[in-house]
Design a protein around this motif. Structure first.
Motif, PDB file in Angstrom:
ATOM      1  N   ILE A  99       0.814  -1.212   0.000  1.00  0.00           N
ATOM      2  CA  ILE A  99       0.000   0.000   0.000  1.00  0.00           C
ATOM      3  C   ILE A  99       0.850   1.266   0.000  1.00  0.00           C
ATOM      4  N   LEU A 100       1.915   1.273   0.789  1.00  0.00           N
ATOM      5  CA  LEU A 100       2.702   2.491   0.988  1.00  0.00           C
ATOM      6  C   LEU A 100       3.755   2.656  -0.102  1.00  0.00           C
TER       7      LEU A 100
ATOM      8  N   VAL B  54      -5.949  13.847   1.000  1.00  0.00           N
ATOM      9  CA  VAL B  54      -6.875  13.277   0.014  1.00  0.00           C
ATOM     10  C   VAL B  54      -6.078  12.600  -1.101  1.00  0.00           C
ATOM     11  N   ARG B  55      -5.072  13.297  -1.628  1.00  0.00           N
ATOM     12  CA  ARG B  55      -4.276  12.728  -2.715  1.00  0.00           C
ATOM     13  C   ARG B  55      -3.468  11.524  -2.224  1.00  0.00           C
ATOM     14  N   THR B  56      -2.970  11.596  -0.995  1.00  0.00           N
ATOM     15  CA  THR B  56      -2.215  10.465  -0.440  1.00  0.00           C
ATOM     16  C   THR B  56      -3.108   9.240  -0.327  1.00  0.00           C
ATOM     17  N   LEU B  57      -4.315   9.417   0.209  1.00  0.00           N
ATOM     18  CA  LEU B  57      -5.229   8.289   0.367  1.00  0.00           C
ATOM     19  C   LEU B  57      -5.707   7.757  -0.980  1.00  0.00           C
TER      20      LEU B  57
ATOM     21  N   TYR C 104      -5.143   3.920  -1.849  1.00  0.00           N
ATOM     22  CA  TYR C 104      -6.289   3.105  -2.259  1.00  0.00           C
ATOM     23  C   TYR C 104      -6.040   2.483  -3.636  1.00  0.00           C
ATOM     24  N   ALA C 105      -5.467   3.260  -4.547  1.00  0.00           N
ATOM     25  CA  ALA C 105      -5.157   2.725  -5.878  1.00  0.00           C
ATOM     26  C   ALA C 105      -4.150   1.583  -5.774  1.00  0.00           C
TER      27      ALA C 105
ATOM     28  N   LEU D  13      -9.482   2.401   4.095  1.00  0.00           N
ATOM     29  CA  LEU D  13      -8.905   3.376   3.169  1.00  0.00           C
ATOM     30  C   LEU D  13      -9.989   4.253   2.543  1.00  0.00           C
ATOM     31  N   VAL D  14     -11.093   3.640   2.152  1.00  0.00           N
ATOM     32  CA  VAL D  14     -12.172   4.415   1.533  1.00  0.00           C
ATOM     33  C   VAL D  14     -12.827   5.335   2.561  1.00  0.00           C
TER      34      VAL D  14
END
Length: 412
Positions: free
Chosen positions: A156-157, A353-356, A360-361, A386-387
């Motif tokens: 994820i990271l 927001v952009r980080t999450l 999520y992607a 995450l969502v």
């Protein structure tokens, strides 16, 4: 059971949702209702109804989702975005348990065959004991979340394993999560005024992204503290890989037990949320006591207004037990009461927001690997987490700020 269970549910929920169901509801008995073209929500088992009876609202829905008793077709983020828009557009608020609603819920339960004892909690739900924010309980709460699996977090990271908001300085297509995390680390080091020969403390060091970055690129010696054994093992391996032995020391140690301050600078990135409301003055005093007079402290921390300072029933039960967030102004008051002078506050909600979105992607890209590694239930917990976090920051229910403080030098 009748073929009209979906219609019964819709009829009972009409006063709660302010009219027609905002989703297409499909029930395990084959009945369905709701507008065509709307997001599809599936009730796959009577246990979904039973959970919602015993834990109405967010917790019961989350339990049913992570066990697969309730499911959503397609992208979960789009569905939750749609539902929150309906809540706003219809002016919906909390559910009032009127006699008519309670009678209707009983009718649903009887029709669905969902009467009886509550199902057991999902295996992924946190179980922590001992006195709130005691050393033992804090270690257990941190272990529940951060000792999950280093390999899972790597799905994820970014490659530096930075588990806090990045700082997005570019909107070009070639700029991504790794760049934003690097720019965040550079920003923290710049604000702290790090220079070769200084000694820095990293409180709640995570997987060591800041500790390693500061030592490698700013020439400082770093002590990082974490309560996660898995994180320490991960960072120690990277210390050896990068030849930083003797420059970075990672300890499994509570912030209340650091014996060798003061340091020239202190950072604490998204760790203060975990210390609790009553203990925040203790945390602020520990930061103050561990920096030399004239030294700087940078706290990056999430903020939240209104009820559910822990993030809500799902977060508190499955992700971060005992977490506590507050409006940023209250946090500033705690830091000032500890003796700090506030040098600046930088809001970074949009950066989160952009980080999450990026996390999520990456999760969805690596979903099959996540299921193979951790099992379906943990994967569903993390998709929901995450969502849910993404929607909270995108809709300004939560924020995150970098707070730069300094310890005043003695007068004269």
């Amino acid at each position: 059971m009748t073929a009209a269970l979906a219609d019964t549910i819709a009829e009972v929920l009409r006063p709660v949702v302010g009219g027609e169901l905002p989703v297409r509801l499909v029930v395990w008995d084959g009945s369905e209702t709701g507008p065509s073209g709307a997001p599809v929500v599936r009730l796959n088992s009577p246990d979904a109804i039973r959970r919602l009876l015993w834990a109405p609202g967010e917790l019961g829905a989350a339990q049913a989702y992570v066990t697969g008793e309730l499911d959503v077709d397609g992208d979960l983020n789009s569905t939750l975005e749609h539902l929150w828009k309906v809540v706003r557009d219809r002016g919906l608020s909390g559910i009032r348990p009127t006699p008519a609603l309670l009678a209707g819920v009983g009718r649903i339960a009887k029709t669905a065959g969902a009467l009886g004892a509550p199902p057991p909690p999902p295996a992924s739900q946190a179980r922590v004991r001992a006195r709130l924010h005691s050393l033992m309980r804090d270690r257990a709460a941190i272990s529940h979340h951060y000792d999950l699996s280093n390999d899972f977090y790597a799905l994820i990271l970014d490659p530096q394993m930075a588990y806090s908001s990045g700082y997005w300085t570019d909107s070009s297509p070639g700029y991504g999560l790794e760049d934003a995390q690097r720019d965040k680390l550079d920003l923290v080091c710049q604000k702290l005024g790090l220079a070769p020969g200084m000694r820095m403390l990293d409180v709640g060091c995570g997987w060591g992204s800041l500790s390693l970055h500061a030592a490698q690129y700013c020439g400082v010696d770093v002590v990082g503290v974490t309560l996660s054994v898995e994180q320490k093992a991960f960072i120690d391996a990277r210390i050896r890989e990068r030849g930083l032995e003797g420059r970075v020391e990672i300890r499994v140690q509570d912030y209340r037990e650091i014996p060798d301050g003061p340091f020239d600078a202190v950072a604490s990135l998204e760790m203060g949320e975990h210390v609790g409301q009553r203990n925040y003055p203790v945390y602020a005093a520990a930061l103050f006591g561990n920096v030399r007079p004239g030294g700087r402290v940078l706290v990056q921390q999430m903020s939240r207004n209104g009820k559910h300072p822990g993030g809500g029933p799902f977060i508190e039960s499955f992700i971060a037990p005992d977490m506590h967030m507050r409006p940023v102004g209250e946090t500033l008051g705690f830091l000032e009461d500890a003796g700090f002078e506030i040098q600046g506050v930088q809001g970074m909600r949009r950066d989160y927001v952009r980080t999450l979105e990026a996390w999520y992607a990456r999760f969805e890209e690596n979903h099959d690997a996540a299921v193979a590694m951790m099992g379906e239930e943990i994967a569903r917990v993390w998709r929901l987490y995450l969502v849910g976090a993404l929607r909270s920051f995108a809709e300004a229910r939560m924020g995150v700020d970098q707070i730069l403080c300094s310890r005043p030098e003695p007068l004269g």
